[in-house]
Design a protein around this motif. Structure first.
Motif, PDB file in Angstrom:
ATOM      1  N   GLN A  50     -32.960 -12.163   7.772  1.00  0.00           N
ATOM      2  CA  GLN A  50     -32.019 -11.170   8.312  1.00  0.00           C
ATOM      3  C   GLN A  50     -30.645 -11.320   7.674  1.00  0.00           C
ATOM      4  OE1 GLN A  50     -32.554  -8.644  10.555  1.00  0.00           O
ATOM      5  NE2 GLN A  50     -30.411  -8.015  10.334  1.00  0.00           N
ATOM      6  N   ASP A  51     -30.194 -12.553   7.514  1.00  0.00           N
ATOM      7  CA  ASP A  51     -28.877 -12.780   6.910  1.00  0.00           C
ATOM      8  C   ASP A  51     -28.848 -12.348   5.444  1.00  0.00           C
ATOM      9  OD1 ASP A  51     -27.902 -13.724   9.281  1.00  0.00           O
ATOM     10  OD2 ASP A  51     -28.084 -15.848   8.764  1.00  0.00           O
ATOM     11  N   ILE A  52     -29.952 -12.554   4.738  1.00  0.00           N
ATOM     12  CA  ILE A  52     -30.017 -12.114   3.337  1.00  0.00           C
ATOM     13  C   ILE A  52     -29.918 -10.597   3.256  1.00  0.00           C
ATOM     14  CG2 ILE A  52     -31.581 -11.905   1.347  1.00  0.00           C
ATOM     15  CD1 ILE A  52     -32.440 -14.802   1.926  1.00  0.00           C
ATOM     16  N   LEU A  53     -30.596  -9.892   4.159  1.00  0.00           N
ATOM     17  CA  LEU A  53     -30.481  -8.431   4.186  1.00  0.00           C
ATOM     18  C   LEU A  53     -29.044  -8.006   4.462  1.00  0.00           C
ATOM     19  CD1 LEU A  53     -31.809  -5.597   4.167  1.00  0.00           C
ATOM     20  CD2 LEU A  53     -32.085  -5.859   6.659  1.00  0.00           C
ATOM     21  N   GLU A  54     -28.429  -8.576   5.498  1.00  0.00           N
ATOM     22  CA  GLU A  54     -27.061  -8.189   5.858  1.00  0.00           C
ATOM     23  C   GLU A  54     -26.084  -8.507   4.730  1.00  0.00           C
ATOM     24  OE1 GLU A  54     -26.404  -6.438   8.405  1.00  0.00           O
ATOM     25  OE2 GLU A  54     -28.402  -6.592   9.320  1.00  0.00           O
ATOM     26  N   PHE A  55     -26.296  -9.619   4.071  1.00  0.00           N
ATOM     27  CA  PHE A  55     -25.457  -9.989   2.931  1.00  0.00           C
ATOM     28  C   PHE A  55     -25.584  -8.968   1.800  1.00  0.00           C
ATOM     29  CE2 PHE A  55     -25.479 -11.998  -1.287  1.00  0.00           C
ATOM     30  CZ  PHE A  55     -24.188 -12.512  -1.347  1.00  0.00           C
ATOM     31  N   SER A  56     -26.774  -8.443   1.607  1.00  0.00           N
ATOM     32  CA  SER A  56     -27.056  -7.578   0.463  1.00  0.00           C
ATOM     33  C   SER A  56     -26.611  -6.137   0.666  1.00  0.00           C
ATOM     34  CB  SER A  56     -28.563  -7.600   0.164  1.00  0.00           C
ATOM     35  OG  SER A  56     -29.022  -8.920  -0.039  1.00  0.00           O
ATOM     36  N   LEU A  57     -26.627  -5.653   1.880  1.00  0.00           N
ATOM     37  CA  LEU A  57     -26.395  -4.230   2.135  1.00  0.00           C
ATOM     38  C   LEU A  57     -25.080  -3.700   1.559  1.00  0.00           C
ATOM     39  CD1 LEU A  57     -27.820  -3.800   5.756  1.00  0.00           C
ATOM     40  CD2 LEU A  57     -28.769  -2.920   3.612  1.00  0.00           C
ATOM     41  N   PRO A  58     -23.948  -4.380   1.737  1.00  0.00           N
ATOM     42  CA  PRO A  58     -22.698  -3.830   1.182  1.00  0.00           C
ATOM     43  C   PRO A  58     -22.744  -3.666  -0.340  1.00  0.00           C
ATOM     44  CG  PRO A  58     -22.229  -5.574   2.756  1.00  0.00           C
ATOM     45  CD  PRO A  58     -23.701  -5.605   2.514  1.00  0.00           C
ATOM     46  N   TYR A  59     -23.435  -4.568  -1.022  1.00  0.00           N
ATOM     47  CA  TYR A  59     -23.535  -4.457  -2.481  1.00  0.00           C
ATOM     48  C   TYR A  59     -24.393  -3.269  -2.883  1.00  0.00           C
ATOM     49  CZ  TYR A  59     -21.525  -9.142  -2.536  1.00  0.00           C
ATOM     50  OH  TYR A  59     -20.682 -10.212  -2.374  1.00  0.00           O
ATOM     51  N   ILE A  60     -25.493  -3.050  -2.154  1.00  0.00           N
ATOM     52  CA  ILE A  60     -26.345  -1.898  -2.446  1.00  0.00           C
ATOM     53  C   ILE A  60     -25.576  -0.602  -2.212  1.00  0.00           C
ATOM     54  CG2 ILE A  60     -28.512  -0.737  -1.889  1.00  0.00           C
ATOM     55  CD1 ILE A  60     -29.537  -3.445  -0.821  1.00  0.00           C
ATOM     56  N   GLN A  61     -24.825  -0.563  -1.114  1.00  0.00           N
ATOM     57  CA  GLN A  61     -24.064   0.647  -0.795  1.00  0.00           C
ATOM     58  C   GLN A  61     -22.947   0.901  -1.807  1.00  0.00           C
ATOM     59  OE1 GLN A  61     -23.301  -0.621   3.237  1.00  0.00           O
ATOM     60  NE2 GLN A  61     -24.729   0.877   4.078  1.00  0.00           N
TER      61      GLN A  61
END
Length: 437
Positions: free
Chosen positions: A350-361
């Motif tokens: 879950q933390d890896i997903l949350e960490f990644s989302l701003p970069y994808i956006q």
């Protein structure tokens, strides 16, 4: 002349172990494969989706990967191979650039025109290198600067080296990078487009078909069977042990990461040999797999030449294999090679997903987390050997100092980089040598 048949224990159910066991079993030898995980294929293992199974870590083959094609033919899976042209691109300074053909290179405005020419000449010169041993004394960074100039290195190669190898970037051998350029150049169509190969239903199908061939020939394949100890018996035979029990055989082929083999031999092998097995460093990998309700872009393989972005590549698998294979989901891999001590590697899913989302956006402004139907995070501790200068001198021999104990690991694949094709090649090669021996 009558051949003497032996019993073999193969440690590791990746492609090197399975391909070695496949040929040994069909030659009449008694073979047992021990795989620590619950699935076969190693880094090419798969997981379930709404449609076909999907590779945990992104995979493709090149059209010049002949060894994997040979095993596909032997296991009867040729009809399930798909060859497709692919779109390759680069993300640099907030812009996307297509880089699939020579014409795309001429339009790569991230570089001045003269540097685009230098980049094209660099790749051609690299592909014409015949004696890779002449490159062993150079780092990839120094070699690429020399061939293409400082600006080409800064824009194109330096971010990729840093993204792939992190703290080891300036130590990587020129041989490693040369092979990457040579391999990609050999997998192009008549128009210069890159053509890649995939197997319908995931690469794990080939691993499982190989295992079925082993068992059909009288061998045995065990999952959930980690090995904790390898011991040589007084009669010269070998005992392999783990929580599942123990197994004696005439010979052992260990295909796991070399430091793991050292751990298995810890109690009795010579300290200098154990040290040689632990000398090569390895990077880990974190791979975030997104199943989206729509596509991110039209690019299959996007190299990220932005040091602020944590992932070295964004691979949209369904721009290669159709989304209809996965229940209409669009599959995106975000891959990061890193030391196993890195904070990202220590995070939960879950933390890896949350960490990644701003970069994808940031990269894809239209993206919304509502697009995500499902996600998975996969980690591999022993994902990439660090190929330094004079790497050939660091590789232990396949025949250990102890008769009957052999090594066939990804770290011994050289001058090529590790991959399923070369794992199959080396597995079948050691099997042929031991059969003839």
């Amino acid at each position: 002349m009558t051949q003497t048949l032996s019993s073999f224990t193969i440690i590791g159910g990746g492609f090197s172990g399975l391909s070695a066991a496949y040929d040994l079993a069909r030659a009449g030898h008694k073979v047992t494969v021990l795989e620590a995980d619950r699935y076969l294929g190693g880094l090419a293992g798969a997981f379930d989706t709404d449609g076909e199974r999907l590779d945990r870590f992104y995979h493709h083959w090149f059209t010049n990967d002949l060894d994997v094609m040979g095993l596909i033919k032997d296991t009867g899976l040729t009809d399930d191979v798909v060859v497709q042209p692919t779109n390759t691109g680069v993300y640099y300074a907030g812009h996307f650039f297509k880089l699939s053909t020579p014409l795309d290179l001429l339009k790569f405005t991230a570089l001045p025109f003269i540097d685009r020419i230098r980049l094209g000449v660099l790749t051609l010169r690299a592909r014409h290198v015949k004696d890779w041993k002449a490159l062993e004394n150079e780092t990839a960074a120094d070699w690429l600067r020399k061939l293409g100039g400082k600006n080409v290195f800064r824009v194109v190669w330096e971010p990729l080296l840093a993204g792939k190898f992190g703290p080891y970037a300036e130590k990587i051998s020129a041989v490693w990078f040369w092979n990457k350029l040579k391999l990609r150049g050999g997998s192009r169509g008549k128009g210069g487009e890159e053509r890649l190969v995939y197997m319908k239903g995931s690469f794990a199908r080939l691993a499982e078909a190989t295992a079925a061939g082993i068992e059909k020939a009288g061998g045995k394949v065990m999952c959930n069977a980690p090995v904790t100890q390898i011991t040589q018996l007084e009669d010269g035979r070998w005992r392999v042990a783990g929580p599942w029990g123990e197994l004696d055989s005439d010979k052992v082929i260990a295909t796991t990461a070399l430091p793991l083999v050292a751990d298995m031999l810890e109690n009795w092998a010579a300290p200098e040999y154990l040290s040689s097995l632990r000398r090569i460093d390895y990077l880990a990998n974190v791979c975030l797999v997104l199943q989206l309700d729509r596509s991110l872009s039209s690019t299959y393989w996007l190299n990220v030449n932005d040091p602020s972005f944590p992932f070295v590549g964004v691979i949209e698998h369904t721009n290669f294999e159709n989304a209809s294979s996965y229940g209409g989901n669009h599959i995106v891999y975000l891959s990061k090679y890193l030391p196993h001590t890195d904070a990202l590697y220590q995070m939960n899913d879950q933390d890896i997903l949350e960490f990644s989302l701003p970069y994808i956006q940031k990269m894809f402004p239209a993206f919304s987390r509502s697009w995500i139907r499902q996600y998975n995070v996969w980690k591999a501790r022993w994902s990439q050997p660090v190929v330094e200068k004079h790497y050939s001198s660091l590789i232990p021999d396949q025949d250990s100092p102890y008769p009957g104990l052999h090594l066939c690991s990804m770290a011994q694949i050289y001058p090529e980089d590790r991959g399923t094709n070369y794992a199959i090649r080396e597995g079948r090669k050691i099997a042929a040598r031991l059969i003839n021996k």
